[in-house]
Design a protein around this motif. Structure first.
Motif, PDB file in Angstrom:
ATOM      1  N   MET A   1      29.872  43.766  47.739  1.00 39.78           N
ATOM      2  CA  MET A   1      29.206  43.718  46.448  1.00 39.78           C
ATOM      3  C   MET A   1      30.064  42.992  45.412  1.00 39.78           C
ATOM      4  SD  MET A   1      26.564  44.912  44.700  1.00 39.78           S
ATOM      5  CE  MET A   1      26.085  45.593  43.171  1.00 39.78           C
ATOM      6  N   THR A   2      31.352  43.346  45.368  1.00 43.45           N
ATOM      7  CA  THR A   2      32.256  42.732  44.398  1.00 43.45           C
ATOM      8  C   THR A   2      32.372  41.235  44.637  1.00 43.45           C
ATOM      9  OG1 THR A   2      33.488  44.789  44.227  1.00 43.45           O
ATOM     10  CG2 THR A   2      34.590  42.810  43.455  1.00 43.45           C
ATOM     11  N   GLY A   3      32.402  40.836  45.903  1.00 43.80           N
ATOM     12  CA  GLY A   3      32.491  39.411  46.233  1.00 43.80           C
ATOM     13  C   GLY A   3      31.302  38.628  45.707  1.00 43.80           C
ATOM     14  N   ARG A   4      30.115  39.167  45.849  1.00 40.81           N
ATOM     15  CA  ARG A   4      28.909  38.503  45.340  1.00 40.81           C
ATOM     16  C   ARG A   4      28.920  38.411  43.820  1.00 40.81           C
ATOM     17  NH1 ARG A   4      23.823  40.535  48.968  1.00 40.81           N
ATOM     18  NH2 ARG A   4      24.597  39.700  50.926  1.00 40.81           N
ATOM     19  N   LEU A   5      29.331  39.508  43.172  1.00 37.79           N
ATOM     20  CA  LEU A   5      29.391  39.496  41.710  1.00 37.79           C
ATOM     21  C   LEU A   5      30.439  38.506  41.218  1.00 37.79           C
ATOM     22  CD1 LEU A   5      29.032  43.301  40.917  1.00 37.79           C
ATOM     23  CD2 LEU A   5      27.330  41.510  40.561  1.00 37.79           C
ATOM     24  N   ASN A   6      31.584  38.460  41.889  1.00 41.16           N
ATOM     25  CA  ASN A   6      32.629  37.516  41.492  1.00 41.16           C
ATOM     26  C   ASN A   6      32.186  36.075  41.682  1.00 41.16           C
ATOM     27  OD1 ASN A   6      34.352  39.543  40.716  1.00 41.16           O
ATOM     28  ND2 ASN A   6      35.528  39.518  42.623  1.00 41.16           N
ATOM     29  N   SER A   7      31.427  35.800  42.730  1.00 42.00           N
ATOM     30  CA  SER A   7      30.967  34.429  42.955  1.00 42.00           C
ATOM     31  C   SER A   7      29.930  34.006  41.914  1.00 42.00           C
ATOM     32  CB  SER A   7      30.398  34.268  44.363  1.00 42.00           C
ATOM     33  OG  SER A   7      29.208  35.021  44.515  1.00 42.00           O
ATOM     34  N   ALA A   8      29.237  34.957  41.313  1.00 42.97           N
ATOM     35  CA  ALA A   8      28.241  34.651  40.283  1.00 42.97           C
ATOM     36  C   ALA A   8      28.844  34.615  38.880  1.00 42.97           C
ATOM     37  CB  ALA A   8      27.107  35.666  40.325  1.00 42.97           C
ATOM     38  N   GLN A   9      30.118  34.947  38.751  1.00 35.29           N
ATOM     39  CA  GLN A   9      30.755  35.056  37.444  1.00 35.29           C
ATOM     40  C   GLN A   9      30.650  33.782  36.601  1.00 35.29           C
ATOM     41  OE1 GLN A   9      34.832  36.275  37.668  1.00 35.29           O
ATOM     42  NE2 GLN A   9      34.891  36.865  35.525  1.00 35.29           N
ATOM     43  N   PRO A  10      30.908  32.589  37.136  1.00 38.00           N
ATOM     44  CA  PRO A  10      30.786  31.396  36.284  1.00 38.00           C
ATOM     45  C   PRO A  10      29.369  31.192  35.740  1.00 38.00           C
ATOM     46  CG  PRO A  10      31.931  30.853  38.324  1.00 38.00           C
ATOM     47  CD  PRO A  10      31.419  32.257  38.457  1.00 38.00           C
ATOM     48  N   TYR A  11      28.371  31.574  36.531  1.00 39.10           N
ATOM     49  CA  TYR A  11      26.983  31.409  36.103  1.00 39.10           C
ATOM     50  C   TYR A  11      26.615  32.420  35.025  1.00 39.10           C
ATOM     51  CZ  TYR A  11      27.172  28.621  40.269  1.00 39.10           C
ATOM     52  OH  TYR A  11      27.556  27.692  41.200  1.00 39.10           O
ATOM     53  N   ALA A  12      27.060  33.661  35.195  1.00 34.34           N
ATOM     54  CA  ALA A  12      26.811  34.687  34.172  1.00 34.34           C
ATOM     55  C   ALA A  12      27.528  34.315  32.879  1.00 34.34           C
ATOM     56  CB  ALA A  12      27.269  36.058  34.669  1.00 34.34           C
TER      57      ALA A  12
END
Length: 150
Positions: A1-12
């Protein structure tokens, strides 16, 4: 879960920057251009050169637009954050200590949101990243064309 959220961080972060920049620019448009009801609610504008309203509106409009586009994000956010800190301490805080009491929530939130962008940069979707990509690509091309000597 954390990996997916971290990969979306630049977009958020990019979406956060776009929303904050748009809303901040709207404040400037209200003051300087009389849009969205204007400074007086009837389409009026702040008098040109009036301190501090006109200058605050200029910083809001220009800074918000630059942050929205992700162009010079860190510098624009730094100036915008400072303007909102000034607004809070000079306009709102003398009325009462807490933002909820002195109607300074907007100034405080914009100050800290812009301050965050000083450290994070533009995130995804920003022109800063587009220009950085092009300048690094140009640098790689130059190094490829450099002759090797013995």
């Amino acid at each position: 879960m954390t990996g997916r959220l971290n990969s979306a961080q630049p977009y958020a972060l990019g979406m956060f920057r776009i929303v904050v920049g748009l809303l901040f620019a709207c404040h400037g448009a209200v003051s300087l251009l009389g849009l969205l009801g204007g400074a007086d609610g009837n389409g009026g504008t702040v008098e040109t050169g009036a301190w501090p309203g006109w200058y605050a509106g200029l910083i809001e409009l220009v800074g918000g637009t630059l942050v929205l586009l992700g162009l010079g994000t860190r510098a624009a956010a730094f100036v915008s954050s400072g303007a909102m800190a000034y607004a809070y301490f000079k306009v709102h805080q003398p009325q009462a200590l807490w933002p909820m009491e002195n109607n300074g929530e907007g100034a405080a939130l914009y100050c800290w949101a812009m301050f965050l962008l000083v450290f994070t940069g533009s995130g995804a979707f920003g022109l800063d990243r587009l220009f950085a990509r092009h300048s690094s690509a140009d640098g790689e091309r130059r190094t490829e064309r450099t002759p090797v000597t013995a």
